[in-house]
Motif scaffolding. Structure first.
Motif, PDB file in Angstrom:
ATOM      1  N   ARG A 130       0.942  -1.292   0.033  1.00 50.04           N
ATOM      2  CA  ARG A 130       0.128  -0.053   0.054  1.00 50.04           C
ATOM      3  C   ARG A 130       0.793   1.206   0.082  1.00 50.04           C
ATOM      4  O   ARG A 130       1.853   1.316   0.494  1.00 50.04           O
ATOM      5  CB  ARG A 130      -0.852   0.120   1.194  1.00 50.04           C
ATOM      6  CG  ARG A 130      -1.958  -1.040   1.428  1.00 50.04           C
ATOM      7  CD  ARG A 130      -2.834  -1.041   2.551  1.00 50.04           C
ATOM      8  NE  ARG A 130      -3.752  -1.983   2.526  1.00 50.04           N
ATOM      9  CZ  ARG A 130      -4.570  -2.625   3.448  1.00 50.04           C
ATOM     10  NH1 ARG A 130      -4.361  -2.083   4.545  1.00 50.04           N
ATOM     11  NH2 ARG A 130      -5.470  -3.616   3.163  1.00 50.04           N
ATOM     12  N   LYS A 131       0.472   2.358  -0.509  1.00 53.24           N
ATOM     13  CA  LYS A 131       1.265   3.514  -0.630  1.00 53.24           C
ATOM     14  C   LYS A 131       1.170   4.023   0.672  1.00 53.24           C
ATOM     15  O   LYS A 131       0.389   4.062   1.505  1.00 53.24           O
ATOM     16  CB  LYS A 131       0.439   4.719  -1.553  1.00 53.24           C
ATOM     17  CG  LYS A 131       0.381   4.196  -2.993  1.00 53.24           C
ATOM     18  CD  LYS A 131      -0.128   5.156  -3.980  1.00 53.24           C
ATOM     19  CE  LYS A 131       0.410   6.565  -3.893  1.00 53.24           C
ATOM     20  NZ  LYS A 131      -0.035   7.595  -4.821  1.00 53.24           N
ATOM     21  N   ALA A 132       2.487   4.780   1.045  1.00 49.18           N
ATOM     22  CA  ALA A 132       3.040   5.297   2.241  1.00 49.18           C
ATOM     23  C   ALA A 132       3.716   6.589   1.917  1.00 49.18           C
ATOM     24  O   ALA A 132       4.554   6.861   2.520  1.00 49.18           O
ATOM     25  CB  ALA A 132       3.511   4.215   3.099  1.00 49.18           C
ATOM     26  N   GLY A 133       3.081   7.255   1.013  1.00 49.57           N
ATOM     27  CA  GLY A 133       3.802   8.567   0.603  1.00 49.57           C
ATOM     28  C   GLY A 133       3.831   8.715  -0.623  1.00 49.57           C
ATOM     29  O   GLY A 133       3.026   7.886  -1.471  1.00 49.57           O
ATOM     30  N   LEU A 134       4.458   9.662  -1.348  1.00 45.54           N
ATOM     31  CA  LEU A 134       4.451   9.821  -2.846  1.00 45.54           C
ATOM     32  C   LEU A 134       5.127   8.458  -3.599  1.00 45.54           C
ATOM     33  O   LEU A 134       4.617   8.289  -4.581  1.00 45.54           O
ATOM     34  CB  LEU A 134       5.031  11.157  -3.321  1.00 45.54           C
ATOM     35  CG  LEU A 134       4.387  12.451  -2.719  1.00 45.54           C
ATOM     36  CD1 LEU A 134       5.198  13.640  -2.908  1.00 45.54           C
ATOM     37  CD2 LEU A 134       3.016  12.578  -3.203  1.00 45.54           C
ATOM     38  N   VAL A 135       6.188   8.231  -3.157  1.00 46.58           N
ATOM     39  CA  VAL A 135       6.905   6.958  -3.523  1.00 46.58           C
ATOM     40  C   VAL A 135       6.896   5.650  -2.908  1.00 46.58           C
ATOM     41  O   VAL A 135       6.513   4.803  -3.333  1.00 46.58           O
ATOM     42  CB  VAL A 135       8.407   7.366  -4.065  1.00 46.58           C
ATOM     43  CG1 VAL A 135       9.066   6.285  -4.714  1.00 46.58           C
ATOM     44  CG2 VAL A 135       8.357   8.682  -4.724  1.00 46.58           C
ATOM     45  N   ARG A 136       7.110   5.857  -1.587  1.00 48.86           N
ATOM     46  CA  ARG A 136       7.274   4.601  -0.832  1.00 48.86           C
ATOM     47  C   ARG A 136       6.028   3.838  -0.680  1.00 48.86           C
ATOM     48  O   ARG A 136       4.864   4.213  -0.647  1.00 48.86           O
ATOM     49  CB  ARG A 136       7.810   5.115   0.487  1.00 48.86           C
ATOM     50  CG  ARG A 136       8.211   4.107   1.674  1.00 48.86           C
ATOM     51  CD  ARG A 136       8.985   4.573   2.651  1.00 48.86           C
ATOM     52  NE  ARG A 136       8.196   5.511   3.627  1.00 48.86           N
ATOM     53  CZ  ARG A 136       7.221   5.230   4.501  1.00 48.86           C
ATOM     54  NH1 ARG A 136       7.406   3.884   4.873  1.00 48.86           N
ATOM     55  NH2 ARG A 136       6.499   5.996   5.041  1.00 48.86           N
ATOM     56  N   ARG A 137       6.147   2.469  -0.731  1.00 50.37           N
ATOM     57  CA  ARG A 137       5.156   1.549  -0.486  1.00 50.37           C
ATOM     58  C   ARG A 137       5.346   0.691   0.692  1.00 50.37           C
ATOM     59  O   ARG A 137       6.605   0.339   0.905  1.00 50.37           O
ATOM     60  CB  ARG A 137       4.763   0.829  -1.599  1.00 50.37           C
ATOM     61  CG  ARG A 137       4.066   1.316  -2.763  1.00 50.37           C
ATOM     62  CD  ARG A 137       3.866   0.557  -4.114  1.00 50.37           C
ATOM     63  NE  ARG A 137       2.997   1.353  -5.027  1.00 50.37           N
ATOM     64  CZ  ARG A 137       1.930   1.484  -5.225  1.00 50.37           C
ATOM     65  NH1 ARG A 137       1.186   0.812  -4.197  1.00 50.37           N
ATOM     66  NH2 ARG A 137       1.280   2.142  -6.340  1.00 50.37           N
ATOM     67  N   GLU A 138       4.470   0.457   1.751  1.00 51.68           N
ATOM     68  CA  GLU A 138       4.500  -0.586   2.716  1.00 51.68           C
ATOM     69  C   GLU A 138       3.883  -1.785   2.518  1.00 51.68           C
ATOM     70  O   GLU A 138       2.854  -1.936   1.919  1.00 51.68           O
ATOM     71  CB  GLU A 138       3.998   0.268   4.017  1.00 51.68           C
ATOM     72  CG  GLU A 138       4.564   1.330   4.492  1.00 51.68           C
ATOM     73  CD  GLU A 138       4.162   1.754   5.858  1.00 51.68           C
ATOM     74  OE1 GLU A 138       3.131   1.342   6.067  1.00 51.68           O
ATOM     75  OE2 GLU A 138       4.876   2.533   6.564  1.00 51.68           O
TER      76      GLU A 138
END
Length: 341
Positions: A33-41
């Motif tokens: 899942r998206k956790a910011g503009l670029v980072r995914r968790e």
């Protein structure tokens, strides 16, 4: 017990325990899942969380719950489409994820929103392909097809391309396709979704006939609770991947503390009816609604109303299972919130 007739003979072989067995079965999916503009968790979603139950040969069992409860995931593990993340699962003594091809000869599957039929071919050609795929003996295939065509009223549809069939016609065609190879187990995932009243009645009658005469084990998942009421003596309720209830259909009402309604038509409009064993719900002119526990007999309440009020007509309405289940879910969520810090 061996069943014979138009659907041939049931599979043989002694089985230890239940015909379908699940022991602490889990299924965990990894989701990014998206956790910011670029980072995914990366997170884990536990679709099935330690479920255990057994189904005996010849049972017809309802498996119900809200969207996302884990019903379809369970069916997919039982068919070998998905592999459990943990626990033990057997169908007719077979591990579905390890022996999927062998298991395919013993099971039939109908997914209400998907079809196993060839879209551009006439219905009869799809059946001929399945005849070859499952290597069904010619005489058994002919007998099974004739029986399905008769009971599901498919005679006028055999030459029609699948893409031209209505949803109800296609669903009946899919059910027939799932039974041509004499499966011991039939998994039905929303088999009456989107069907009209006539088509639903036809499908239900066919399933009753199949279970009674062939002894086919049926596991039914559906949002149409009339399917469960008319077909299943046993029901399992699943929520958030866990089994909430497993027992008789009548016991579900007791577990949810359900009530029946007594609808009373009086000669004229009167104040709320007051009788022992029932509570006033509402009134519209001379008609009043009284509620009483589903586990109690209606006779004393009816007798009390008839003795004390100018009665024209009355009827008893059975509780809505959907409302019972919704109440069970609500009480569980309330309890979970109360237990949280």
């Amino acid at each position: 017990m061996t069943f014979s007739g138009a659907f041939g003979e049931a599979g043989s072989g002694a089985l230890s325990g239940s015909f379908i067995e699940l022991e602490n079965v889990e299924k965990v999916f990894s989701v990014r899942r998206k956790a910011g503009l670029v980072r995914r968790e990366k997170t884990e979603v536990r679709a099935v969380d330690g479920i255990s139950f057994g189904v005996e040969r010849g049972e017809m069992v309802g498996y119900i719950g809200p969207n996302g409860a884990g019903k379809s995931t369970t069916i997919k593990m039982l068919t070998g489409i998905l592999t459990p993340s943990g626990g033990r699962l057997r169908v007719a003594g077979i591990d579905p994820s390890r022996e999927r091809t062998r298991l395919a000869q013993r099971i039939g599957v109908v997914f209400g929103q998907r079809t196993t039929l060839w879209w551009d071919l006439p219905l009869k050609d799809s059946y001929r392909l399945m005849h070859r795929m499952y290597r069904i003996p010619d005489d058994r295939f002919a007998a099974n097809l004739a029986r399905c065509v008769e009971l599901l009223e498919l005679g006028e549809l055999l030459d029609v391309p699948v893409r031209q069939l209505s949803l109800g016609q296609r669903m009946r065609g899919d059910i027939a396709a799932a039974l041509l190879h004499d499966p011991d187990v039939l998994y039905l995932d929303e088999p009456t979704i989107g069907l009209d009243v006539v088509s639903k009645a036809r499908v239900r009658e066919f399933l009753r006939e199949l279970n009674a005469t062939r002894g086919t084990t049926v596991l039914l998942t559906t949002h149409d609770l009339t399917d469960i009421e008319q077909l299943c003596k046993r029901v399992m309720v699943i929520d958030h991947g866990r089994l909430m209830y497993d027992g008789a259909l009548g016991g579900l009402h007791e577990a949810g503390e359900s009530e029946r309604l007594l609808v009373v038509d009086l000669e004229r409009e009167l104040p709320p009816i007051e009788v022992a064993g029932a509570r006033f719900v509402r009134a519209e002119g001379p008609r009043q609604w009284l509620a009483f526990p589903s586990s109690a007999s209606a006779a004393p309440v009816v007798a009390a109303v008839a003795a004390a009020y100018p009665l024209v007509d009355l009827s008893v309405r059975e509780p809505d299972i959907e409302a019972v289940i919704a109440k069970m879910y609500g009480e569980r969520e309330l309890g979970a919130r109360a237990g949280s810090p």
